[in-house]
Design a protein around this motif. Structure first.
Motif, mmCIF file in Angstrom:
data_model
loop_
_atom_site.group_PDB
_atom_site.id
_atom_site.type_symbol
_atom_site.label_atom_id
_atom_site.label_comp_id
_atom_site.label_asym_id
_atom_site.label_seq_id
_atom_site.Cartn_x
_atom_site.Cartn_y
_atom_site.Cartn_z
ATOM 1 N N PRO A 148 0.070 11.528 1.141
ATOM 2 C CA PRO A 148 -1.024 12.368 1.472
ATOM 3 C C PRO A 148 -1.993 13.445 0.732
ATOM 4 N N ALA A 149 -3.098 13.613 1.090
ATOM 5 C CA ALA A 149 -3.971 14.045 0.429
ATOM 6 C C ALA A 149 -3.844 15.537 -0.558
ATOM 7 N N SER A 170 -0.379 14.598 9.427
ATOM 8 C CA SER A 170 -0.484 16.056 9.021
ATOM 9 C C SER A 170 0.244 17.362 9.743
ATOM 10 N N TRP A 224 -4.746 9.733 2.076
ATOM 11 C CA TRP A 224 -5.375 10.323 3.475
ATOM 12 C C TRP A 224 -4.805 11.555 3.648
ATOM 13 N N ASP A 225 -5.925 11.735 4.436
ATOM 14 C CA ASP A 225 -5.583 13.298 5.308
ATOM 15 C C ASP A 225 -5.542 13.422 6.633
ATOM 16 N N VAL A 249 -3.533 4.807 -1.381
ATOM 17 C CA VAL A 249 -4.240 5.118 -0.287
ATOM 18 C C VAL A 249 -4.007 6.684 -0.395
ATOM 19 N N ARG A 263 0.740 -1.116 0.355
ATOM 20 C CA ARG A 263 -0.126 0.277 -0.180
ATOM 21 C C ARG A 263 1.079 1.394 0.319
ATOM 22 N N LEU A 295 0.714 4.961 0.889
ATOM 23 C CA LEU A 295 0.161 6.200 1.779
ATOM 24 C C LEU A 295 0.569 7.604 1.363
ATOM 25 N N GLU A 301 -4.694 12.689 9.962
ATOM 26 C CA GLU A 301 -4.667 11.506 10.960
ATOM 27 C C GLU A 301 -4.911 9.784 10.484
ATOM 28 N N TYR A 302 -3.574 8.923 10.042
ATOM 29 C CA TYR A 302 -4.447 8.107 9.821
ATOM 30 C C TYR A 302 -3.136 6.843 10.344
ATOM 31 N N SER A 328 4.177 15.329 5.970
ATOM 32 C CA SER A 328 3.937 14.552 7.112
ATOM 33 C C SER A 328 4.887 14.047 8.425
#
Length: 300
Positions: free
Chosen positions: A151-152, A206, A192-193, A190, A147, A149, A195-196, A215
């Motif tokens: 950041p959006a 973030s 994410w925004d 994936v 995956r 990851l 917190e993940y 991040s």
């Protein structure tokens, strides 16, 4: 660091490996961290030379590296460097580079198919390059089971919806198209925004300023802590003078606020601070004494 050397340390039950893609003198220190004048570097010379400033010159020493985290039956990569064969006309150091990063990774016991998660702390070209490989003229994910990851805010800013970083740096479009877009097409991204949670040991948060989606990755295991901060720091001088942002920060003021916040917490928690580009020990414990941040203990 020789090709076969791999620095390692342990945080609780998690093994951390450092895989270096390249290291050496880079740009003048005044260009890298423009808000820190020569007097700052000279005041702290004993802490910065030779691992972070080249002896006898004004050039900063930097490292391109990936941090590998192994714990809980998972293998996680934090940032993936520059990559091979990339068109980067705006950066001669990265342009059409050829190196043995995957070989170094495998010699450290990590095969591409072993990787479960790739964390890109942000989407600059020296953090996403080994996301992909050239397979007969097509860019494909380098880690087939992982995956990725993303950041959006960075995925939007550096992607087509954001005009590939607003078109400010032409290389941003090339970076996205060869190192990020293929991961989306493969269905392995994936986005994410905020917190993940990656797993029981790892949480992404973030930390904007360097880029909109920058991040940090927090590691906690058996009451021991580390925080992987990407490009929140380019040089230890920014720990000693956290108000000083790098020349690469898109929002220098926000980056400085983020840096102070993250360093405050790291000092309070005795967390090891693990940046993307530090030479020497690569990671350092930060303390706060008489209102100033200090370099307390280097990893390894």
């Amino acid at each position: 660091m020789a090709d076969e050397e791999v620095q390692s340390f342990v945080i609780g039950d998690v093994e951390v490996l450092r895989i270096v893609e390249w290291q050496g003198p880079y740009v003048p220190v005044g260009d890298l961290v423009p808000d820190c004048g020569p007097e700052v570097w000279s005041t702290h010379e004993a802490q910065l030379v030779p691992d972070h400033r080249e002896p006898g010159s004004d050039r900063a020493v930097v490292t391109l590296q990936t941090w590998v985290l192994r714990g809980g039956g998972r293998t996680v990569l934090v940032d993936t460097g520059v990559g091979n064969g990339r068109e980067r006309p705006g950066n001669p150091l990265f342009h059409r580079r050829q190196g043995d990063f995957l070989g170094r990774l495998e010699r450290a016991g990590v095969r591409p198919e072993d990787v479960d998660v790739v964390v890109n702390t942000h989407l600059h070209g020296d953090h996403v390059g080994w996301n992909t490989l050239d397979a007969d003229g097509e860019w494909v994910p380098a880690f087939p089971r992982a995956r990725y990851l993303l950041p959006a805010a960075d995925d939007h800013h550096f992607g087509p919806e954001g005009g590939y970083g607003g078109g400010v740096r032409p290389d941003d479009r090339l970076v996205y198209e060869d190192s990020v877009a293929p991961v989306h097409r493969a269905g392995q991204a994936v986005v994410w925004d905020g917190e993940y949670r990656v797993d029981e040991n790892l949480v992404l948060e973030s930390a904007p300023g360097h880029t909109p989606g920058s991040s940090v990755l927090r590691l906690e295991s058996r009451a021991e802590r580390a925080v992987f901060v990407g490009d929140m720091l380019h040089s230890p001088v920014q720990i000693l003078r956290p108000e000083c942002s790098s020349c690469f920060c898109l929002d220098p003021r926000q980056a400085a606020r983020t840096r102070v916040r993250v360093l405050e917490r790291a000092a309070d928690e005795r967390a090891l601070v693990v940046p993307a580009h530090f030479g020497g020990g690569g990671a350092v414990e930060v303390r706060k004494e008489s209102g100033e941040f200090t370099l307390h203990r280097w990893a390894g």
